[in-house]
Design a protein around this motif. Structure first.
Motif, PDB file in Angstrom:
ATOM      1  N   MET A  16       5.936   2.569   1.468  1.00 25.39           N
ATOM      2  CA  MET A  16       4.895   1.543   1.372  1.00 25.39           C
ATOM      3  C   MET A  16       4.759   0.761   2.664  1.00 25.39           C
ATOM      4  N   GLU A  17       3.508   0.375   2.952  1.00 26.86           N
ATOM      5  CA  GLU A  17       3.250  -0.649   3.956  1.00 26.86           C
ATOM      6  C   GLU A  17       3.177  -1.978   3.218  1.00 26.86           C
ATOM      7  N   ILE A  18       3.949  -2.952   3.675  1.00 25.69           N
ATOM      8  CA  ILE A  18       4.123  -4.184   2.921  1.00 25.69           C
ATOM      9  C   ILE A  18       3.859  -5.374   3.832  1.00 25.69           C
ATOM     10  N   SER A  19       3.059  -6.323   3.341  1.00 26.43           N
ATOM     11  CA  SER A  19       2.907  -7.579   4.085  1.00 26.43           C
ATOM     12  C   SER A  19       3.292  -8.738   3.174  1.00 26.43           C
ATOM     13  N   VAL A  20       3.876  -9.771   3.765  1.00 25.64           N
ATOM     14  CA  VAL A  20       4.422 -10.898   3.004  1.00 25.64           C
ATOM     15  C   VAL A  20       3.852 -12.205   3.532  1.00 25.64           C
ATOM     16  N   LYS A  21       3.413 -13.078   2.620  1.00 25.48           N
ATOM     17  CA  LYS A  21       2.954 -14.416   3.017  1.00 25.48           C
ATOM     18  C   LYS A  21       3.655 -15.447   2.141  1.00 25.48           C
ATOM     19  N   PRO A  22       4.382 -16.404   2.763  1.00 27.65           N
ATOM     20  CA  PRO A  22       4.981 -17.476   1.967  1.00 27.65           C
ATOM     21  C   PRO A  22       3.894 -18.422   1.454  1.00 27.65           C
ATOM     22  N   LEU A  23       3.971 -18.812   0.177  1.00 29.41           N
ATOM     23  CA  LEU A  23       2.956 -19.694  -0.417  1.00 29.41           C
ATOM     24  C   LEU A  23       3.582 -21.013  -0.856  1.00 29.41           C
ATOM     25  N   CYS A  24       2.748 -22.027  -1.006  1.00 25.24           N
ATOM     26  CA  CYS A  24       3.206 -23.280  -1.623  1.00 25.24           C
ATOM     27  C   CYS A  24       1.995 -23.937  -2.275  1.00 25.24           C
ATOM     28  N   ARG A  25       2.240 -25.039  -2.947  1.00 30.55           N
ATOM     29  CA  ARG A  25       1.148 -25.728  -3.638  1.00 30.55           C
ATOM     30  C   ARG A  25       0.078 -26.154  -2.631  1.00 30.55           C
ATOM     31  N   HIS A  26      -1.191 -25.937  -2.995  1.00 27.35           N
ATOM     32  CA  HIS A  26      -2.310 -26.351  -2.145  1.00 27.35           C
ATOM     33  C   HIS A  26      -2.678 -27.802  -2.484  1.00 27.35           C
ATOM     34  N   PRO A  27      -2.960 -28.630  -1.468  1.00 23.00           N
ATOM     35  CA  PRO A  27      -3.271 -30.039  -1.756  1.00 23.00           C
ATOM     36  C   PRO A  27      -4.495 -30.223  -2.652  1.00 23.00           C
ATOM     37  N   SER A  28      -5.358 -29.215  -2.756  1.00 20.92           N
ATOM     38  CA  SER A  28      -6.517 -29.343  -3.637  1.00 20.92           C
ATOM     39  C   SER A  28      -6.273 -28.730  -5.011  1.00 20.92           C
ATOM     40  N   SER A  29      -5.074 -28.249  -5.253  1.00 22.31           N
ATOM     41  CA  SER A  29      -4.803 -27.646  -6.561  1.00 22.31           C
ATOM     42  C   SER A  29      -4.840 -28.708  -7.647  1.00 22.31           C
ATOM     43  N   ILE A  30      -5.315 -28.307  -8.826  1.00 22.08           N
ATOM     44  CA  ILE A  30      -5.357 -29.277  -9.935  1.00 22.08           C
ATOM     45  C   ILE A  30      -4.043 -29.269 -10.720  1.00 22.08           C
ATOM     46  N   ARG A  31      -3.135 -28.375 -10.309  1.00 20.70           N
ATOM     47  CA  ARG A  31      -1.860 -28.303 -11.023  1.00 20.70           C
ATOM     48  C   ARG A  31      -0.794 -29.078 -10.257  1.00 20.70           C
ATOM     49  N   GLU A  32       0.241 -29.470 -10.962  1.00 17.72           N
ATOM     50  CA  GLU A  32       1.282 -30.248 -10.309  1.00 17.72           C
ATOM     51  C   GLU A  32       2.365 -29.350  -9.721  1.00 17.72           C
ATOM     52  N   THR A  87       0.854  -1.182   0.000  1.00 15.54           N
ATOM     53  CA  THR A  87       0.000   0.000   0.000  1.00 15.54           C
ATOM     54  C   THR A  87       0.892   1.235   0.000  1.00 15.54           C
ATOM     55  N   VAL A  88       0.700   2.085  -0.979  1.00 14.89           N
ATOM     56  CA  VAL A  88       1.565   3.261  -1.134  1.00 14.89           C
ATOM     57  C   VAL A  88       1.037   4.419  -0.289  1.00 14.89           C
ATOM     58  N   LYS A  89       1.929   5.015   0.502  1.00 15.72           N
ATOM     59  CA  LYS A  89       1.559   6.192   1.318  1.00 15.72           C
ATOM     60  C   LYS A  89       2.581   7.294   1.057  1.00 15.72           C
ATOM     61  N   LEU A  90       2.405   8.030  -0.019  1.00 11.82           N
ATOM     62  CA  LEU A  90       3.333   9.128  -0.299  1.00 11.82           C
ATOM     63  C   LEU A  90       3.069  10.274   0.664  1.00 11.82           C
ATOM     64  N   PRO A  91       4.124  10.887   1.244  1.00 11.23           N
ATOM     65  CA  PRO A  91       3.894  12.032   2.123  1.00 11.23           C
ATOM     66  C   PRO A  91       3.317  13.196   1.323  1.00 11.23           C
ATOM     67  N   PRO A  92       2.271  13.859   1.869  1.00 13.58           N
ATOM     68  CA  PRO A  92       1.626  14.946   1.123  1.00 13.58           C
ATOM     69  C   PRO A  92       2.617  16.055   0.745  1.00 13.58           C
ATOM     70  N   SER A  93       3.715  16.138   1.489  1.00 12.95           N
ATOM     71  CA  SER A  93       4.661  17.219   1.218  1.00 12.95           C
ATOM     72  C   SER A  93       5.602  16.899   0.053  1.00 12.95           C
ATOM     73  N   MET A  94       5.550  15.691  -0.505  1.00 11.97           N
ATOM     74  CA  MET A  94       6.468  15.368  -1.607  1.00 11.97           C
ATOM     75  C   MET A  94       6.090  16.164  -2.866  1.00 11.97           C
TER      76      MET A  94
END
Lengths: 96, 96, 96, 96, 96, 96, 96, 96, 96, 96
Positions: free
Chosen positions: H77-93, H8-15
């Protein structure tokens, strides 16, 4: 006088399916009666949730309390209330 | 397609009064044009705050983004968005 | 019709002392006039803070908005609003 | 000495209706007795909720604790407490 | 009568070092005077922060407000207040 | 070495009254023994709640953990811990 | 004695680049000296952020406070502290 | 290896507007280069906000940190991170 | 590749003591096996809580998921995950 | 039209293992059917949790609601929804 009300339903997992169905049916009838009377002016589902956004048009705070506390789902909902009024940029002359 | 949008205005205290007045005037004109076009279906003030509750009726997410990101007050607002749809207990056949 | 309003003042550190003093003096006069008129029924300081708890008695949401948005400190306050009504266990017949 | 107390009731869904009714009746009698004694100075319902806003007038913190912890609904409520005192802009000479 | 007060100092980065030093010196003198008078019963630093945990012993809410609002750092602190009283499991007969 | 610990008790509504009474009695005895030993230096009730504010004086983190995890009410409490040390403005030479 | 400390750096956008560079260089030298002394046992970057997770090994709370409050970036960081001790399921005999 | 990242971008109003435009142009070029390299697998705008949802495909945590900390908008920026991996219900390998 | 993982155990009060003891024993054996293999690099108790801070060293996100989702206490824990990497101020050449 | 949906599963501890297994199997079949139809465009596990990050491609808000509210795990999930659209820095011409 308008209020925006957001309701999120949290039925306890232990509630028997029959009881849940009965409460929901009574809730639906009650909600539709209030819509026909004009008290419950808008009722929308929030997509992807068991929640709604509603606009109530009531005489005063007491009537809002009477209507909401009588909802059959009232004991099972998280509810937030915001008082509304005409916005100075609205193109309408009333609060619709 | 409907979205409920809540906007809270946070103007920086250092903004000159003239600049604030100009932004607000442009915002008002833009908001009224969008109301007349039917895109901004409802616009209410939240009583006791510098915030509004709005209902937008747009083609899709992209149009919502275009409208909101072009609001003159966009850089100065906290905004939350909820996608809406017809509620199964609504007495209307569409999402109004 | 009653509303509980909580206001927390957050003056920007950069505001000159004179300007702050003037705003506070105007705010005080305005608050006392509203108390005398009966609109601002109660006004208490929250001990240990720059905040107050207030009870307003107004005609409707629109009047609440008019009164609060005209507070000289309005741009510098965090404000929360709760609509109130008579409690079923109250010993009084009205909402006092 | 005044305290603002906000109480939100959360009865467990599994509580039998009779037990709930009995607790509420005892609570009501206790609340009315405290109102008549002047200890529970104000009691308002927050519209659209199972909650109240209250003003207590007690000797000291210990008396507040004694009163609140003896409420029959005490184990089933979320409670927040704010110490209050006379506001410098109040038109009254005491804390009323 | 006891209150636990937690204060977290947030000095604006733009404050000149001299001004900050002066405020802190005044704060220290004021805090030590209050400790000697017995009003500020305990004062601890929270390790790893610019914050303190304090126990105040005052006549009533009004005196708490008077003491805290006169702290030189008051405009620059986040403050939380909890009213305390003797615990039923305390081995002391008073609130010490 | 000091720690401020805040504990809020949340007994499950389904716990039989006898069991609750027994846990509380054991807790009280244990708390009083720790107070007499000087480990539990202060114990106050937070007025209007089922919570306490405590100051522990322990050898190290491990002893804090041993004491708190052995509280009979430990499984039923929300607990927050803050490490404390002497404040530079304290008038005492130690952490008392 | 171990503490986990999480630090998030929030430099004000108005800080001149030179000043920021100087503070960071001093911080780095100080952090490396503390690592070499064994006080700052671990120092990791949280991926995707301007934050770190650290493990400190200190004599007591007072030493933790002394080390952290002397960090050159201390005025510009949000810091959270958790006291640690040996876990009963650890395969090590000490807290490493 | 995938990570979901929300920015999420938070530019300072004074920029100054010029500086903001330059940062955004550099950001865009950098983002497009990373998309072409396959590192920045998906980039979506969150409708109604100055924010994005992104999926990164990187070698390890260190590469994620290198990419994100070099974003020209990183300090704003306010930044959040989530590690992902294959979901057991995914139809992809794989994790696509 | 490192991850910091914080786990807070919330066993339901209704779980029989035997079942809880069995789950904990299995958890302990599993945690010790992972520590011996080097996957669970550090395991500390957070003093004053039923929680731990852990450092995992895994091949990738998928292995982290496999390890954590197989913890016997997994269904009863609140878990937060932070990806870690070498800090530029670390005195070590790897991420230890 | 795209939506990011995050779902966290919270099965009640009292649910019998057989019932949980049956719900999960039905959920898996339903999720795979929706993936094959292209409605559920991406489905990832959040490593270290019982949660997923998903991208849905639907006609409108109503279809999103229909799909999500029919998930067998719907009553047992916390769900958050974000409407997405093409990002101006995307190298693709559509929203993929």
């Amino acid at each position: 006088m308008l209020f925006q009300v957001e309701m999120t339903v949290k039925l306890p997992p232990s509630m028997p399916a029959e009881q849940a169905a009965e409460i929901k049916a009574t809730e639906k009838a009650y909600a539709q009666e209030l819509q026909r009377s004009g008290k419950w002016r808008h009722l929308w589902r929030v997509a992807g949730s068991y929640a709604n956004v509603s606009i109530f048009d009531v005489e005063d705070n007491a009537e809002l309390q009477e209507i909401i506390s009588n909802l059959p789902l009232f004991p099972y909902m998280e509810i937030s209330v915001k008082p509304l009024c005409r916005h100075p940029s609205s193109i309408r002359e009333d609060d619709s």
